[in-house]
Design a protein around this motif. Structure first.
Motif, PDB file in Angstrom:
ATOM      1  N   VAL A 285       0.842  -1.197   0.000  1.00  0.00           N
ATOM      2  CA  VAL A 285       0.000   0.000   0.000  1.00  0.00           C
ATOM      3  C   VAL A 285       0.883   1.256   0.000  1.00  0.00           C
ATOM      4  O   VAL A 285       0.570   2.259  -0.645  1.00  0.00           O
ATOM      5  N   VAL A 288       3.571   1.166  -3.968  1.00  0.00           N
ATOM      6  CA  VAL A 288       2.866   0.651  -5.158  1.00  0.00           C
ATOM      7  C   VAL A 288       3.849   0.313  -6.270  1.00  0.00           C
ATOM      8  O   VAL A 288       3.652  -0.664  -7.018  1.00  0.00           O
ATOM      9  N   ARG A 296      -0.082  -2.553 -10.582  1.00  0.00           N
ATOM     10  CA  ARG A 296       0.101  -1.105 -10.536  1.00  0.00           C
ATOM     11  C   ARG A 296      -0.951  -0.405 -11.397  1.00  0.00           C
ATOM     12  O   ARG A 296      -1.578   0.567 -10.979  1.00  0.00           O
ATOM     13  N   CYS A 299      -4.456  -0.323  -9.994  1.00  0.00           N
ATOM     14  CA  CYS A 299      -4.725   0.655  -8.928  1.00  0.00           C
ATOM     15  C   CYS A 299      -5.552   1.813  -9.458  1.00  0.00           C
ATOM     16  O   CYS A 299      -6.451   2.321  -8.767  1.00  0.00           O
ATOM     17  N   LEU A 304      -6.383   1.403  -4.930  1.00  0.00           N
ATOM     18  CA  LEU A 304      -5.108   0.933  -4.399  1.00  0.00           C
ATOM     19  C   LEU A 304      -5.257  -0.339  -3.563  1.00  0.00           C
ATOM     20  O   LEU A 304      -4.620  -1.360  -3.835  1.00  0.00           O
ATOM     21  N   GLU A 305      -6.113  -0.310  -2.548  1.00  0.00           N
ATOM     22  CA  GLU A 305      -6.189  -1.444  -1.622  1.00  0.00           C
ATOM     23  C   GLU A 305      -6.762  -2.690  -2.287  1.00  0.00           C
ATOM     24  O   GLU A 305      -6.352  -3.810  -1.982  1.00  0.00           O
TER      25      GLU A 305
END
Length: 337
Positions: A285, A288, A296, A299, A304-305
Motif C-alpha cells: 500500500v 505501489v 500497478r 490501482c 489501491l487497496e
C-alpha cells in the motif's frame, strides 16, 4: 468433421443424461463474444481454460491445512482440488448429470484461494475488507484478474458454481451443488489423513459411532459418503444425503474443527503467517511501485487497496515467505573471498 464433434457431444447429453441434468445447450453463455470450439463443448472448454491458467498452477504451492509443509505427502490446494474433482465426477456420473460442468466447477472452485489457507483469508479480512472470502476472490480471478485482466470468459453456470461452492448459498445447478458436497467430503477425509501423518491424531480418536457409520479407512469413509449421496439423490431434482450419514459427516467435521483445525500444533505458525501477509499488504500500500505492472495499472482502475489485496491474495506460500524475507529479514554479510 468440423462442428460435428461438439454437436455430437451435445446430442449425446440430450439422449443420455438425466432429466435433471443441466444441458450444455442451455447455457446462459459468456459475457464476452467468442468463437465456439469445433471439438469441445462450452463446459469442456471452461475446464481447459482453468487448468491452463496461471492461478491454477499456483495452487500447487498453497497451503491446505498444514502451512508450507516439508513432507512430500501432505495435501496442497492443488491436490485438494484434484480430489474434489474426482469425487464430484463420480457422483455426477452415477446420477447421470453433466460431468463436464461438474468438472469445470470443481477445477475452479478454489482458484482464488489465499496463501496459507484460511489464515490468509483472515489476514485479508483484517487488513482489507471484513467481507473478503476465498470464493468471491475465486470468481474475481476468473472474471477480472486472469489473462492480464481480461479474465477467462467462463460460462455463467461455471462461475455460479465457483462462487456458491461453500457457505449457505447454493449453486443454481445440481452439478454445482455436487461440488459443494464433494469439497466437504474431500477435505474432511484428506485432513484426517494429513493429521494422522503429522502425529496429532489417530483414527481411534474419532468417536466410535462415527466410525461405525462411515468406516475406519480413508477410502471406506469416502465411499460411504459418496454412496449415500447417490442413493439419496437418484431420480430427484436435488442433491442430498441419507440422514444417518449426513449426521455422521457433520459430527466428523465438528470433531476436526476441535482437534485439527484449531489444534495449537497444526496451527502453531498460523498467527505468524497472518501477520506476515498483513505486513506485506501494508508494505505494498505504501510502495505501489514495487508491485508488478499489472497490479500497478489496476490501482488506477479499481483502487489501491483492492489491487494490493489481489496481489497478496494471489501469492503462493513460498513466494510470500521469500518476499517477506527480502523486505524484512537482514541478509548475512559475507564480503568478498
Amino acid at each position: 468433421m468440423g462442428n460435428c464433434i461438439r454437436e455430437l457431444f451435445i446430442e449425446r447429453e440430450k439422449e443420455n443424461l438425466s432429466q435433471y441434468a443441466f444441458l450444455t445447450s442451455n447455457t446462459r453463455g459468456r459475457d464476452l463474444p467468442y468463437v465456439p470450439c469445433d471439438n469441445r463443448t462450452e463446459f469442456q472448454r471452461d475446464r481447459d481454460k482453468i487448468i491452463h491458467s496461471q492461478s491454477f498452477r499456483r495452487l500447487m504451492n498453497k497451503t491446505q491445512v498444514f502451512l508450507a509443509p516439508v513432507g512430500d505427502h501432505y495435501r496442497t490446494r492443488m491436490t485438494h482440488t484434484l480430489e474434489v474433482t474426482q469425487i464430484a465426477r463420480i457422483i455426477a456420473r452415477a446420477l447421470r448429470l453433466n460431468e463436464d460442468l461438474t468438472e469445470a466447477v470443481a477445477m475452479g472452485h478454489d482458484i482464488g484461494h489465499t496463501p496459507f489457507g484460511h489464515a490468509g483469508e483472515f489476514a485479508m479480512q483484517q487488513c482489507y475488507d471484513p467481507e473478503f472470502t476465498h470464493y468471491r476472490q475465486s470468481l474475481r480471478v476468473v472474471e477480472k484478474l486472469e489473462n492480464n485482466g481480461e479474465g477467462l470468459n467462463l460460462t455463467w453456470e461455471v462461475r455460479d458454481g465457483i462462487v456458491n461452492h461453500t457457505g449457505d448459498s447454493m449453486a443454481s445447478t445440481l452439478e454445482g451443488v455436487i461440488v459443494k458436497y464433494a469439497d466437504r467430503i474431500a477435505y474432511i477425509n484428506h485432513d484426517i489423513d494429513d493429521a494422522c501423518r503429522a502425529g496429532i491424531l489417530v483414527i481411534e480418536d474419532i468417536p466410535q459411532w462415527i466410525r461405525d457409520v462411515l468406516g475406519d479407512g480413508h477410502s471406506q469413509r469416502i465411499n460411504s459418503l459418496v454412496t449415500s449421496i447417490i442413493k439419496a439423490s437418484t431420480d430427484k431434482n436435488e442433491i442430498t444425503m441419507e440422514d444417518e450419514v449426513a449426521k455422521a459427516m457433520t459430527a466428523l467435521r465438528a470433531f476436526l474443527f476441535e482437534r485439527v483445525y484449531r489444534n495449537p500444533v497444526a496451527k502453531s505458525e498460523e498467527g505468524k503467517a497472518k501477520e506476515m501477509l498483513i505486513r506485506l499488504f501494508e508494505f505494498y500500500v505504501g510502495h505501489v511501485d514495487r508491485m508488478p505492472e499489472f497490479y500497478r495499472n489496476n490501482c488506477e482502475r479499481e483502487g489501491l487497496e483492492r489491487s494490493v489485496c489481489d496481489f497478496v491474495a494471489g501469492m503462493t506460500d513460498r513466494y510470500a515467505i521469500e518476499v517477506y524475507s527480502d523486505l524484512y529479514i537482514p541478509k548475512v554479510w559475507r564480503g568478498s573471498h
